[in-house]
Scaffold this motif. Structure first.
Motif, PDB file in Angstrom:
ATOM      1  N   ARG A 329       0.735  -1.423   0.137  1.00 50.08           N
ATOM      2  CA  ARG A 329       0.056  -0.104  -0.069  1.00 50.08           C
ATOM      3  C   ARG A 329       0.977   1.219  -0.121  1.00 50.08           C
ATOM      4  N   ALA A 330       1.785   1.357   0.964  1.00 50.67           N
ATOM      5  CA  ALA A 330       2.741   2.407   1.064  1.00 50.67           C
ATOM      6  C   ALA A 330       3.544   2.621  -0.084  1.00 50.67           C
ATOM      7  N   GLY A 331       4.090   1.460  -0.644  1.00 48.22           N
ATOM      8  CA  GLY A 331       4.644   1.498  -1.808  1.00 48.22           C
ATOM      9  C   GLY A 331       3.884   1.945  -3.061  1.00 48.22           C
ATOM     10  N   THR A 332       2.951   1.457  -3.510  1.00 47.52           N
ATOM     11  CA  THR A 332       2.006   1.915  -4.647  1.00 47.52           C
ATOM     12  C   THR A 332       1.543   3.452  -4.379  1.00 47.52           C
ATOM     13  N   ALA A 333       1.549   3.864  -3.236  1.00 47.05           N
ATOM     14  CA  ALA A 333       1.032   5.267  -2.822  1.00 47.05           C
ATOM     15  C   ALA A 333       2.300   5.921  -3.393  1.00 47.05           C
ATOM     16  N   PHE A 334       3.448   5.758  -2.799  1.00 45.75           N
ATOM     17  CA  PHE A 334       4.714   6.422  -3.167  1.00 45.75           C
ATOM     18  C   PHE A 334       5.121   6.342  -4.969  1.00 45.75           C
ATOM     19  N   VAL A 335       4.689   5.182  -5.462  1.00 46.53           N
ATOM     20  CA  VAL A 335       4.924   5.301  -6.831  1.00 46.53           C
ATOM     21  C   VAL A 335       3.785   6.440  -7.575  1.00 46.53           C
ATOM     22  N   GLU A 336       2.476   6.384  -6.998  1.00 45.30           N
ATOM     23  CA  GLU A 336       1.472   7.228  -7.588  1.00 45.30           C
ATOM     24  C   GLU A 336       2.066   8.833  -7.501  1.00 45.30           C
ATOM     25  N   ARG A 337       2.800   8.995  -6.632  1.00 42.92           N
ATOM     26  CA  ARG A 337       3.398  10.358  -6.403  1.00 42.92           C
ATOM     27  C   ARG A 337       4.630  10.711  -7.087  1.00 42.92           C
ATOM     28  N   THR A 338       5.181   9.736  -7.660  1.00 44.21           N
ATOM     29  CA  THR A 338       6.466   9.755  -8.571  1.00 44.21           C
ATOM     30  C   THR A 338       6.135   9.961 -10.027  1.00 44.21           C
ATOM     31  N   CYS A 339       6.789  10.931 -10.584  1.00 42.79           N
ATOM     32  CA  CYS A 339       6.383  11.106 -11.964  1.00 42.79           C
ATOM     33  C   CYS A 339       7.094  10.066 -12.871  1.00 42.79           C
ATOM     34  N   GLY A 340       6.577   9.514 -13.851  1.00 42.53           N
ATOM     35  CA  GLY A 340       6.962   8.712 -14.965  1.00 42.53           C
ATOM     36  C   GLY A 340       7.440   7.191 -14.311  1.00 42.53           C
TER      37      GLY A 340
END
Length: 364
Positions: A329-340
């Motif tokens: 969950r936290a990992g996917t949320a981090f990816v959502e905030r990361t461009c590209g």
């Protein structure tokens, strides 16, 4: 790195780019001139398509960095492909001599062996690039990714060999040497400095991605842009195969030796997968992954397979490791905030297989 995304393909700096008529001739697309330009473009596209269709696929595999490294190119002839392969494998071996923590004579090992440093230690351009990218990922993930875990890595490698938990005293001592803030970098001097005694560097979560990217660049230099490099699950991908919209990549399942259940089509990017399908140890009925949590010093106990797609393989490699530590969950949320960046996480939670994916992953 700035990147431009179009139709789910990335355009990477330093690689040949397609140019449209409006890029080449701004303000001139009118009347007979437009017809002339259109005819030129049509002829060029037809010639390019015919040219691509004439290319032949070649591949080569060699053992490096403890894995089988596989190169693929589409080239005019075998002689050209062989020259490109030789250059790429030579570059891979060169980087292994610099970045391996298994080789006591490597530049990385020598840097660790001389810690703590009272002054700046000059490092090669390759080592500096990897350390700089690692530190940026550490800052972005609040230490979920950390290359100063070398002392812990040694403990857990021994634990996997013997099937025994590291003793608490050794774990405590190793944890005291871990922390990405112990590593300082000086861009102007192209130098590094380890401030903590006993700190050891381990680039296992990022180096293979960098090596894959550099090998792909060698293939490009030899006129083989339609190429792929696989460094044991870390993929650096160039232009797609002739007639294809991308390289067809299977997503690794949780269980070893199982067929891929999902595929993506990608080009001009990096794809990396982290998981414990092959590397783990079971101690007192607890399964510990080879992936370590830098904060606890322990191997991860949540079973997962994390696949990340990014603009280059070094980034994908590091982020796949980071997302594994952060959790689904936290990992996917981090990816959502990361461009590209996009990710797919398959994990076991409370005995059930769960899937977590970033909002853009389904577009691939």
């Amino acid at each position: 790195m700035q990147m431009e995304k179009h139709a789910r393909h990335w355009r990477l700096p330093g690689r040949p780019q397609r140019m449209t008529s409006t890029d080449a001739w701004p303000g001139r697309g009118v009347g007979p001139w437009r017809s002339f330009v259109a005819a030129l473009i049509l002829a060029a596209c037809t010639s390019g398509a015919t040219r691509a269709a004439e290319l032949t696929r070649f591949s080569a595999t060699q053992p490096h960095m403890g894995v089988q490294v596989r190169l693929q190119v589409y080239a005019d002839d075998e002689a050209l492909a062989d020259r490109a392969f030789a250059a790429a494998f030579e570059r891979i071996e060169e980087l292994n001599r610099l970045l391996s923590d298994y080789d006591a004579a490597s530049e990385l090992s020598q840097l660790s062996a001389t810690a703590p440093h009272e002054s700046w230690a000059p490092v090669s351009a390759d080592l500096y690039r990897v350390l700089d990218a690692a530190q940026q990922t550490s800052r972005d993930t609040d230490g979920a990714f950390d290359v100063t875990v070398g002392a812990l890595s040694r403990l857990w490698r021994r634990a996997r060999r013997k099937g025994m938990m590291p003793d608490e005293g050794s774990l405590h001592a190793a944890r005291a040497t871990v922390g990405y803030r112990h590593l300082l970098l000086n861009q102007q001097r192209r130098a590094a400095r380890l401030q903590q005694s006993g700190t050891r560097l381990d680039l296992g979560g990022i180096a293979k991605g960098y090596v894959a990217d550099q090998a792909l660049e060698e293939l490009y230099q030899y006129g083989c842009p339609r190429a792929s490099v696989d460094t044991g699950g870390d993929l650096s991908l160039g232009e797609p195969p002739p007639g294809e919209r991308g390289w067809r990549i299977g997503i690794s399942p949780l269980e070893p030796d199982q067929p891929a259940s999902r595929f993506v089509r990608v080009s001009n990017c990096g794809v990396a997968t982290s998981g414990d399908a092959w590397q783990f140890v079971e101690i007192d009925d607890v399964r510990y992954s080879h992936l370590l949590d830098p904060h606890t010093g322990l191997g991860l106990t949540t079973r997962s397979s994390v696949t990340v797609i990014a603009h280059d393989c070094m980034t994908a490699d590091a982020l796949a490791s980071a997302v594994s530590v952060l959790g689904p969950r936290a990992g996917t949320a981090f990816v959502e905030r990361t461009c590209g960046v996009d990710s797919l996480v398959v994990a076991i939670e409370e005995g059930e297989v769960q899937t977590f994916e970033s909002s853009g992953f389904s577009d691939w």
